[in-house]
Design a protein around this motif. Structure first.
Motif, mmCIF file in Angstrom:
data_model
loop_
_atom_site.group_PDB
_atom_site.id
_atom_site.type_symbol
_atom_site.label_atom_id
_atom_site.label_comp_id
_atom_site.label_asym_id
_atom_site.label_seq_id
_atom_site.Cartn_x
_atom_site.Cartn_y
_atom_site.Cartn_z
ATOM 1 N N HIS A 133 5.516 16.991 -9.555
ATOM 2 C CA HIS A 133 6.185 18.087 -10.250
ATOM 3 C C HIS A 133 7.122 17.555 -11.329
ATOM 4 C CE1 HIS A 133 4.778 21.572 -7.967
ATOM 5 N NE2 HIS A 133 4.804 20.799 -6.908
ATOM 6 N N TRP A 134 7.665 16.371 -11.121
ATOM 7 C CA TRP A 134 8.506 15.758 -12.154
ATOM 8 C C TRP A 134 7.649 15.315 -13.344
ATOM 9 C CZ3 TRP A 134 9.015 10.523 -13.875
ATOM 10 C CH2 TRP A 134 10.118 10.317 -14.721
ATOM 11 N N TYR A 135 6.513 14.666 -13.031
ATOM 12 C CA TYR A 135 5.589 14.256 -14.088
ATOM 13 C C TYR A 135 4.862 15.460 -14.703
ATOM 14 C CZ TYR A 135 5.688 9.204 -12.972
ATOM 15 O OH TYR A 135 6.048 7.896 -12.796
ATOM 16 N N THR A 136 4.691 16.527 -13.933
ATOM 17 C CA THR A 136 3.855 17.707 -14.207
ATOM 18 C C THR A 136 2.361 17.382 -14.161
ATOM 19 O OG1 THR A 136 3.808 17.552 -16.645
ATOM 20 C CG2 THR A 136 5.670 18.737 -15.645
ATOM 21 N N PHE A 137 2.017 16.273 -13.538
ATOM 22 C CA PHE A 137 0.606 15.941 -13.316
ATOM 23 C C PHE A 137 0.513 14.946 -12.163
ATOM 24 C CE2 PHE A 137 1.979 12.679 -16.361
ATOM 25 C CZ PHE A 137 1.528 11.521 -15.745
ATOM 26 N N VAL A 138 -0.704 14.790 -11.646
ATOM 27 C CA VAL A 138 -0.966 13.783 -10.622
ATOM 28 C C VAL A 138 -2.182 12.986 -11.064
ATOM 29 C CG1 VAL A 138 -2.371 15.394 -9.273
ATOM 30 C CG2 VAL A 138 -1.405 13.388 -8.160
ATOM 31 N N SER A 139 -2.144 11.674 -10.813
ATOM 32 C CA SER A 139 -3.256 10.796 -11.192
ATOM 33 C C SER A 139 -3.419 9.710 -10.140
ATOM 34 C CB SER A 139 -2.998 10.166 -12.568
ATOM 35 O OG SER A 139 -2.070 9.108 -12.466
ATOM 36 N N PRO A 140 -4.586 9.063 -10.099
ATOM 37 C CA PRO A 140 -4.803 8.008 -9.110
ATOM 38 C C PRO A 140 -3.848 6.825 -9.239
ATOM 39 C CG PRO A 140 -6.899 8.755 -10.003
ATOM 40 C CD PRO A 140 -5.832 9.379 -10.850
ATOM 41 N N HIS A 141 -3.235 6.648 -10.415
ATOM 42 C CA HIS A 141 -2.367 5.494 -10.647
ATOM 43 C C HIS A 141 -0.880 5.833 -10.550
ATOM 44 C CE1 HIS A 141 -5.776 3.009 -12.022
ATOM 45 N NE2 HIS A 141 -6.222 4.120 -12.591
ATOM 46 N N MET A 142 -0.565 7.057 -10.204
ATOM 47 C CA MET A 142 0.834 7.483 -10.155
ATOM 48 C C MET A 142 1.637 6.665 -9.146
ATOM 49 S SD MET A 142 2.346 11.316 -9.484
ATOM 50 C CE MET A 142 2.047 11.283 -7.714
ATOM 51 N N GLY A 143 1.063 6.455 -7.971
ATOM 52 C CA GLY A 143 1.766 5.708 -6.934
ATOM 53 C C GLY A 143 2.044 4.276 -7.325
ATOM 54 N N ALA A 144 1.087 3.640 -7.999
ATOM 55 C CA ALA A 144 1.271 2.249 -8.414
ATOM 56 C C ALA A 144 2.412 2.126 -9.414
ATOM 57 C CB ALA A 144 -0.023 1.712 -9.020
ATOM 58 N N THR A 145 2.532 3.103 -10.310
ATOM 59 C CA THR A 145 3.615 3.081 -11.298
ATOM 60 C C THR A 145 4.971 3.202 -10.621
ATOM 61 O OG1 THR A 145 2.173 4.106 -12.948
ATOM 62 C CG2 THR A 145 4.537 4.209 -13.352
ATOM 63 N N ALA B 169 0.823 -1.207 0.000
ATOM 64 C CA ALA B 169 0.000 0.000 0.000
ATOM 65 C C ALA B 169 0.856 1.256 0.000
ATOM 66 C CB ALA B 169 -0.930 0.003 1.217
ATOM 67 N N HIS B 170 2.158 1.098 -0.121
ATOM 68 C CA HIS B 170 3.072 2.245 -0.064
ATOM 69 C C HIS B 170 2.756 3.255 -1.172
ATOM 70 C CE1 HIS B 170 6.678 3.885 1.775
ATOM 71 N NE2 HIS B 170 7.151 4.181 0.585
ATOM 72 N N GLY B 171 2.370 2.776 -2.340
ATOM 73 C CA GLY B 171 2.019 3.664 -3.438
ATOM 74 C C GLY B 171 0.794 4.509 -3.129
ATOM 75 N N ALA B 172 -0.122 3.964 -2.309
ATOM 76 C CA ALA B 172 -1.311 4.727 -1.927
ATOM 77 C C ALA B 172 -0.933 5.901 -1.026
ATOM 78 C CB ALA B 172 -2.314 3.820 -1.218
ATOM 79 N N PHE B 173 0.065 5.697 -0.130
ATOM 80 C CA PHE B 173 0.544 6.809 0.700
ATOM 81 C C PHE B 173 1.022 7.948 -0.198
ATOM 82 C CE2 PHE B 173 2.220 3.476 3.983
ATOM 83 C CZ PHE B 173 0.919 3.082 4.242
ATOM 84 N N LEU B 174 1.796 7.571 -1.210
ATOM 85 C CA LEU B 174 2.380 8.532 -2.140
ATOM 86 C C LEU B 174 1.292 9.289 -2.903
ATOM 87 C CD1 LEU B 174 5.363 7.726 -4.488
ATOM 88 C CD2 LEU B 174 3.318 8.784 -5.406
ATOM 89 N N THR B 175 0.324 8.559 -3.432
ATOM 90 C CA THR B 175 -0.701 9.179 -4.274
ATOM 91 C C THR B 175 -1.589 10.130 -3.480
ATOM 92 O OG1 THR B 175 -0.732 7.184 -5.659
ATOM 93 C CG2 THR B 175 -2.547 8.736 -5.931
ATOM 94 N N LEU B 176 -2.027 9.692 -2.295
ATOM 95 C CA LEU B 176 -2.874 10.562 -1.476
ATOM 96 C C LEU B 176 -2.121 11.840 -1.105
ATOM 97 C CD1 LEU B 176 -5.472 11.114 0.077
ATOM 98 C CD2 LEU B 176 -4.478 9.909 2.031
ATOM 99 N N SER B 177 -0.855 11.702 -0.741
ATOM 100 C CA SER B 177 -0.048 12.870 -0.387
ATOM 101 C C SER B 177 0.079 13.815 -1.571
ATOM 102 C CB SER B 177 1.339 12.421 0.081
ATOM 103 O OG SER B 177 1.247 11.598 1.224
ATOM 104 N N ALA B 178 0.259 13.255 -2.770
ATOM 105 C CA ALA B 178 0.381 14.083 -3.970
ATOM 106 C C ALA B 178 -0.913 14.848 -4.228
ATOM 107 C CB ALA B 178 0.738 13.215 -5.170
ATOM 108 N N PHE B 179 -2.049 14.180 -4.105
ATOM 109 C CA PHE B 179 -3.329 14.858 -4.343
ATOM 110 C C PHE B 179 -3.583 15.957 -3.307
ATOM 111 C CE2 PHE B 179 -4.953 11.371 -7.167
ATOM 112 C CZ PHE B 179 -5.380 12.197 -8.192
ATOM 113 N N ILE B 180 -3.324 15.661 -2.036
ATOM 114 C CA ILE B 180 -3.532 16.686 -1.011
ATOM 115 C C ILE B 180 -2.552 17.840 -1.213
ATOM 116 C CG2 ILE B 180 -3.524 17.170 1.454
ATOM 117 C CD1 ILE B 180 -5.839 15.424 0.543
ATOM 118 N N GLY B 181 -1.299 17.497 -1.560
ATOM 119 C CA GLY B 181 -0.323 18.540 -1.863
ATOM 120 C C GLY B 181 -0.754 19.400 -3.037
ATOM 121 N N TRP B 182 -1.345 18.766 -4.039
ATOM 122 C CA TRP B 182 -1.858 19.499 -5.199
ATOM 123 C C TRP B 182 -2.986 20.440 -4.793
ATOM 124 C CZ3 TRP B 182 -6.767 19.005 -7.642
ATOM 125 C CH2 TRP B 182 -6.873 19.649 -8.871
#
Length: 291
Positions: A213-225, A38-51
């Motif tokens: 910021h590296w991707y220049t976007f955030v998506s629900p699947h970013m963490g899984a990748t 579930a580590h990728g989920a930590f990353l994705t949620l943080s990215a969305f809230i940061g966004w």
């Protein structure tokens, strides 16, 4: 020459991003022997809230960027803490159940993120400096890579200092070596292990905000990748070795960048081949301990 410098520096910068994601994964496994899918989920949620924070404070401002990184780290730490307390703590020493629970959480989290923010990517507009370049030996290096390298170095130093110089760090290391002895001394080892999860989640949260910021976007699947490469890095470096994860992150990313540039975009294939070679020749990884 400038082309080689560009590929090399961007490879190191990408490796820094891989390390930010893999450091928490490696730390949690190394100290607690928990494979956290579930580590990728930590990353994705943080990215969305940061966004969300950056959007409200001014997406192109340094203030909004800095606060979004801090908030991302806090969100990652909180999400990881709740996950450890509710799902992982009852399942210590039950590795199959841990894997099933964390995989289930990761899948449920993606569905939840899609429900809240939608399945499409949300574009990120960070500070203009991140999109500019700095010339090094004739190569124009995007500034985002310098920031990734700096943040990865700071995270590595902070984790090492915490484990070696603080009371909690000593308790954690002692608890890993002999949990029953530390418990007999009246110390609550479980609380220390929760701290480990929080630190791992914070590293993932910071990595998530920087990754968008590296991707220049955030998506629900970013963490899984990114989690795929984080696992590859963790395995190559040696499960549980932070130093191994740092070395493997740079090695994997540099090889990937050179292969993508000079071998017809075969970077992912080269990474998989490297993983296979390491598993065949040195199954415990570059710096993993012998069981």
């Amino acid at each position: 020459m400038s082309g080689i410098v560009l590929v090399l520096v961007t490879g190191v910068g990408l490796g820094a991003l891989y390390f930010l994601v893999a450091s928490g994964l490696s730390l949690i496994y190394g100290l607690m022997h928990v494979l956290n899918f579930a580590h990728g989920a930590f990353l994705t949620l943080s990215a969305f809230i940061g966004w969300e924070v950056a959007q409200r404070m001014g997406a192109g401002s340094w203030g909004g960027f800095a606060v979004s990184v801090i908030v991302g780290g806090i969100v990652g730490a909180l999400f990881a803490t709740v996950t450890e307390l509710v799902l992982i703590r009852p399942l210590y020493e039950r590795h199959i159940e841990q894997v099933l629970v964390t995989v289930g959480l990761s899948l449920a989290a993606v569905a939840l993120f899609e429900g809240i923010w939608g399945p499409d990517v949300a574009h990120v507009a960070g500070p203009a400096w991140l999109k500019s370049t700095t010339e090094v030996l004739g190569a124009h290096i995007p500034n985002i890579y310098w920031l990734l390298i700096l943040c990865a170095a700071l995270v590595l130093a902070a984790i090492v200092l915490f484990l070696r110089k603080t009371r909690y760090g000593m308790i954690i290391r002692a608890g890993v070596e002999n949990r029953s002895m530390v418990t007999a001394l009246g110390i609550d080892v479980r609380r220390s292990f929760t701290v480990v999860f929080a630190i791992g989640g914070a590293a993932a949260g910071i990595g998530g905000v920087l990754a968008m910021h590296w991707y220049t976007f955030v998506s629900p699947h970013m963490g899984a990748t990114l989690l795929i490469f984080a696992f590859i890095v963790t395995i190559i470096g040696g499960l549980g070795s932070l130093t191994g994860a740092a070395i493997a992150s740079v090695l994997v990313a540099v090889l990937q960048q050179f292969a993508n540039t000079y071998l017809g975009g075969t970077g992912d294939l080269i990474v998989v081949v490297l993983l296979a070679v390491v598993l065949l020749v040195r199954p415990r990884g570059l710096m993993g301990r012998t069981a």
